[in-house]
Design a protein around this motif. Structure first.
Motif, PDB file in Angstrom:
ATOM      1  N   MET A  73       0.828  -1.203   0.000  1.00  0.00           N
ATOM      2  CA  MET A  73       0.000   0.000   0.000  1.00  0.00           C
ATOM      3  C   MET A  73       0.864   1.255   0.000  1.00  0.00           C
ATOM      4  O   MET A  73       0.605   2.216  -0.738  1.00  0.00           O
ATOM      5  CB  MET A  73      -0.929   0.006   1.220  1.00  0.00           C
ATOM      6  CG  MET A  73      -1.759   1.276   1.341  1.00  0.00           C
ATOM      7  SD  MET A  73      -2.940   1.240   2.714  1.00  0.00           S
ATOM      8  CE  MET A  73      -4.228   0.206   2.000  1.00  0.00           C
ATOM      9  N   LEU A  74       1.914   1.255   0.824  1.00  0.00           N
ATOM     10  CA  LEU A  74       2.785   2.429   0.895  1.00  0.00           C
ATOM     11  C   LEU A  74       3.623   2.584  -0.365  1.00  0.00           C
ATOM     12  O   LEU A  74       3.923   3.706  -0.783  1.00  0.00           O
ATOM     13  CB  LEU A  74       3.681   2.337   2.134  1.00  0.00           C
ATOM     14  CG  LEU A  74       2.919   2.334   3.471  1.00  0.00           C
ATOM     15  CD1 LEU A  74       3.878   2.222   4.635  1.00  0.00           C
ATOM     16  CD2 LEU A  74       2.045   3.569   3.604  1.00  0.00           C
ATOM     17  N   TRP A  75       3.993   1.472  -0.984  1.00  0.00           N
ATOM     18  CA  TRP A  75       4.720   1.534  -2.264  1.00  0.00           C
ATOM     19  C   TRP A  75       3.821   2.156  -3.333  1.00  0.00           C
ATOM     20  O   TRP A  75       4.227   3.035  -4.073  1.00  0.00           O
ATOM     21  CB  TRP A  75       5.149   0.121  -2.664  1.00  0.00           C
ATOM     22  CG  TRP A  75       6.631  -0.055  -2.855  1.00  0.00           C
ATOM     23  CD1 TRP A  75       7.277  -0.373  -4.013  1.00  0.00           C
ATOM     24  CD2 TRP A  75       7.657   0.060  -1.859  1.00  0.00           C
ATOM     25  NE1 TRP A  75       8.634  -0.478  -3.798  1.00  0.00           N
ATOM     26  CE2 TRP A  75       8.897  -0.212  -2.485  1.00  0.00           C
ATOM     27  CE3 TRP A  75       7.664   0.366  -0.507  1.00  0.00           C
ATOM     28  CZ2 TRP A  75      10.111  -0.179  -1.803  1.00  0.00           C
ATOM     29  CZ3 TRP A  75       8.859   0.393   0.187  1.00  0.00           C
ATOM     30  CH2 TRP A  75      10.059   0.130  -0.460  1.00  0.00           C
ATOM     31  N   GLU A  76       2.600   1.654  -3.428  1.00  0.00           N
ATOM     32  CA  GLU A  76       1.636   2.153  -4.409  1.00  0.00           C
ATOM     33  C   GLU A  76       1.366   3.638  -4.179  1.00  0.00           C
ATOM     34  O   GLU A  76       1.309   4.426  -5.141  1.00  0.00           O
ATOM     35  CB  GLU A  76       0.333   1.349  -4.290  1.00  0.00           C
ATOM     36  CG  GLU A  76      -0.830   1.867  -5.118  1.00  0.00           C
ATOM     37  CD  GLU A  76      -0.683   1.591  -6.604  1.00  0.00           C
ATOM     38  OE1 GLU A  76      -1.474   2.165  -7.382  1.00  0.00           O
ATOM     39  OE2 GLU A  76       0.217   0.809  -7.000  1.00  0.00           O
ATOM     40  N   LEU A  77       1.199   4.045  -2.939  1.00  0.00           N
ATOM     41  CA  LEU A  77       0.908   5.435  -2.619  1.00  0.00           C
ATOM     42  C   LEU A  77       2.095   6.338  -2.952  1.00  0.00           C
ATOM     43  O   LEU A  77       1.919   7.535  -3.214  1.00  0.00           O
ATOM     44  CB  LEU A  77       0.566   5.551  -1.130  1.00  0.00           C
ATOM     45  CG  LEU A  77      -0.159   6.798  -0.640  1.00  0.00           C
ATOM     46  CD1 LEU A  77      -1.444   7.040  -1.413  1.00  0.00           C
ATOM     47  CD2 LEU A  77      -0.463   6.666   0.851  1.00  0.00           C
ATOM     48  N   ALA A 199       5.728   7.735   1.252  1.00  0.00           N
ATOM     49  CA  ALA A 199       4.627   7.285   2.104  1.00  0.00           C
ATOM     50  C   ALA A 199       5.140   6.553   3.334  1.00  0.00           C
ATOM     51  O   ALA A 199       4.581   6.683   4.427  1.00  0.00           O
ATOM     52  CB  ALA A 199       3.662   6.401   1.315  1.00  0.00           C
ATOM     53  N   VAL A 200       6.207   5.784   3.184  1.00  0.00           N
ATOM     54  CA  VAL A 200       6.813   5.097   4.325  1.00  0.00           C
ATOM     55  C   VAL A 200       7.384   6.117   5.300  1.00  0.00           C
ATOM     56  O   VAL A 200       7.180   6.020   6.518  1.00  0.00           O
ATOM     57  CB  VAL A 200       7.915   4.124   3.863  1.00  0.00           C
ATOM     58  CG1 VAL A 200       8.552   3.433   5.067  1.00  0.00           C
ATOM     59  CG2 VAL A 200       7.360   3.097   2.887  1.00  0.00           C
ATOM     60  N   VAL A 201       8.094   7.102   4.770  1.00  0.00           N
ATOM     61  CA  VAL A 201       8.671   8.158   5.613  1.00  0.00           C
ATOM     62  C   VAL A 201       7.571   8.854   6.405  1.00  0.00           C
ATOM     63  O   VAL A 201       7.712   9.103   7.616  1.00  0.00           O
ATOM     64  CB  VAL A 201       9.438   9.175   4.746  1.00  0.00           C
ATOM     65  CG1 VAL A 201       9.856  10.391   5.576  1.00  0.00           C
ATOM     66  CG2 VAL A 201      10.676   8.521   4.123  1.00  0.00           C
ATOM     67  N   ALA A 219      -0.716  14.719   7.163  1.00  0.00           N
ATOM     68  CA  ALA A 219      -0.917  15.677   6.059  1.00  0.00           C
ATOM     69  C   ALA A 219      -0.187  15.214   4.799  1.00  0.00           C
ATOM     70  O   ALA A 219      -0.705  15.363   3.683  1.00  0.00           O
ATOM     71  CB  ALA A 219      -0.436  17.062   6.478  1.00  0.00           C
ATOM     72  N   ILE A 220       1.002  14.651   4.963  1.00  0.00           N
ATOM     73  CA  ILE A 220       1.756  14.155   3.805  1.00  0.00           C
ATOM     74  C   ILE A 220       1.038  12.968   3.172  1.00  0.00           C
ATOM     75  O   ILE A 220       0.927  12.881   1.939  1.00  0.00           O
ATOM     76  CB  ILE A 220       3.198  13.773   4.217  1.00  0.00           C
ATOM     77  CG1 ILE A 220       3.987  15.027   4.618  1.00  0.00           C
ATOM     78  CG2 ILE A 220       3.907  13.039   3.078  1.00  0.00           C
ATOM     79  CD1 ILE A 220       5.258  14.716   5.388  1.00  0.00           C
ATOM     80  N   ILE A 221       0.536  12.051   3.987  1.00  0.00           N
ATOM     81  CA  ILE A 221      -0.224  10.920   3.451  1.00  0.00           C
ATOM     82  C   ILE A 221      -1.444  11.417   2.684  1.00  0.00           C
ATOM     83  O   ILE A 221      -1.759  10.928   1.588  1.00  0.00           O
ATOM     84  CB  ILE A 221      -0.639   9.958   4.585  1.00  0.00           C
ATOM     85  CG1 ILE A 221       0.586   9.221   5.139  1.00  0.00           C
ATOM     86  CG2 ILE A 221      -1.677   8.951   4.085  1.00  0.00           C
ATOM     87  CD1 ILE A 221       1.267   8.294   4.156  1.00  0.00           C
TER      88      ILE A 221
END
Length: 235
Positions: A73-77, A199-201, A219-221
């Motif tokens: 999910m975080l990779w895709e985002l 997204a991971v960060v 907010a970044i997400i």
């Protein structure tokens, strides 16, 4: 380690979270809440650590994702291809990104790793960033997060070996309120970049920081989520 009056017991943590004391102790034992255990068996933590957990705790059925799916999910985002996911799983991940809130994404992906907190000892050598994949606070400057340049914080995933070995090599002292954070590397693939994807960060920043970091991470997400939706023509 000097904690002083800022420490609270597992019973105090249970009261804050409105759960039983045994549940709170289990959260501490599993490192979901950062803390320490005395020789007597008593668990101690801080209100800040409990609040970190409460802000991102997975609540309700169906929210938790498997480790591989959460990373996907975080990779895709982040605009990357989660090649380890099947086509059907990727489709479900995309549906969740489209439908969930930014807070929901943080909660759904927070169980993919564990964070370990350390303070540098007076004899600690400089952190070797080459041994870490940066994340959280040290990797978030380009995302508009204020970072105190006076401190060389470490926050990352160890490329090879364990976080315990890395901490020992750099003479880190375990301290659940420490500013050096090492994450268990549970990535399903090898990853050679100096920093984790955005997204991971952002999620790691939300998981390990204070109020400012949590607000900025969410907010970044949300910003990444809006860009993802716009690229796919979704509202």
């Amino acid at each position: 380690m000097r904690y002083g009056k800022r420490e609270i017991t597992a019973a105090d943590a249970a009261a804050v979270l409105a759960v039983g004391e045994r549940h709170a102790e289990a959260l501490l034992k599993d490192r979901l809440i950062a803390g320490r255990q005395l020789r007597s068996g008593t668990w101690l933590t801080s209100r800040a650590a409990v609040e970190r957990y409460r802000a991102t705790a997975q609540r309700g059925r169906g929210r938790a994702l498997s480790t591989a799916t959460a990373w996907g999910m975080l990779w895709e985002l982040s605009g990357l291809q989660p090649t380890w996911l099947s086509a059907s799983t990727l489709a479900r991940v995309r549906q969740q990104i489209a439908a969930q809130s930014a807070e929901g994404i943080v909660q759904a992906t927070s169980g993919r790793t564990r964070a370990h907190y350390y303070a540098p000892s007076p004899m600690s050598p400089d952190v070797s960033w080459e041994d870490l994949i940066r994340t959280g606070r040290p990797a978030a400057r380009h995302l508009g997060v204020r970072v105190n340049r006076a401190y060389n914080y470490a926050a990352g995933y160890v490329r090879d070996g364990s976080s315990v070995a890395f901490a020992s090599r750099h003479l880190f002292v375990e301290d659940y309120d420490g500013m050096n954070v090492l994450f268990d590397n549970t990535l399903p693939i090898s990853y050679s970049a100096p920093s984790m994807p955005d997204a991971v960060v952002a999620v790691d920043l939300t998981l390990t920081g204070g109020v400012y970091e949590r607000e900025r991470g969410i907010a970044i997400i949300a910003r990444l989520q809006n860009a993802w939706r716009a690229a796919r023509g979704r509202s």
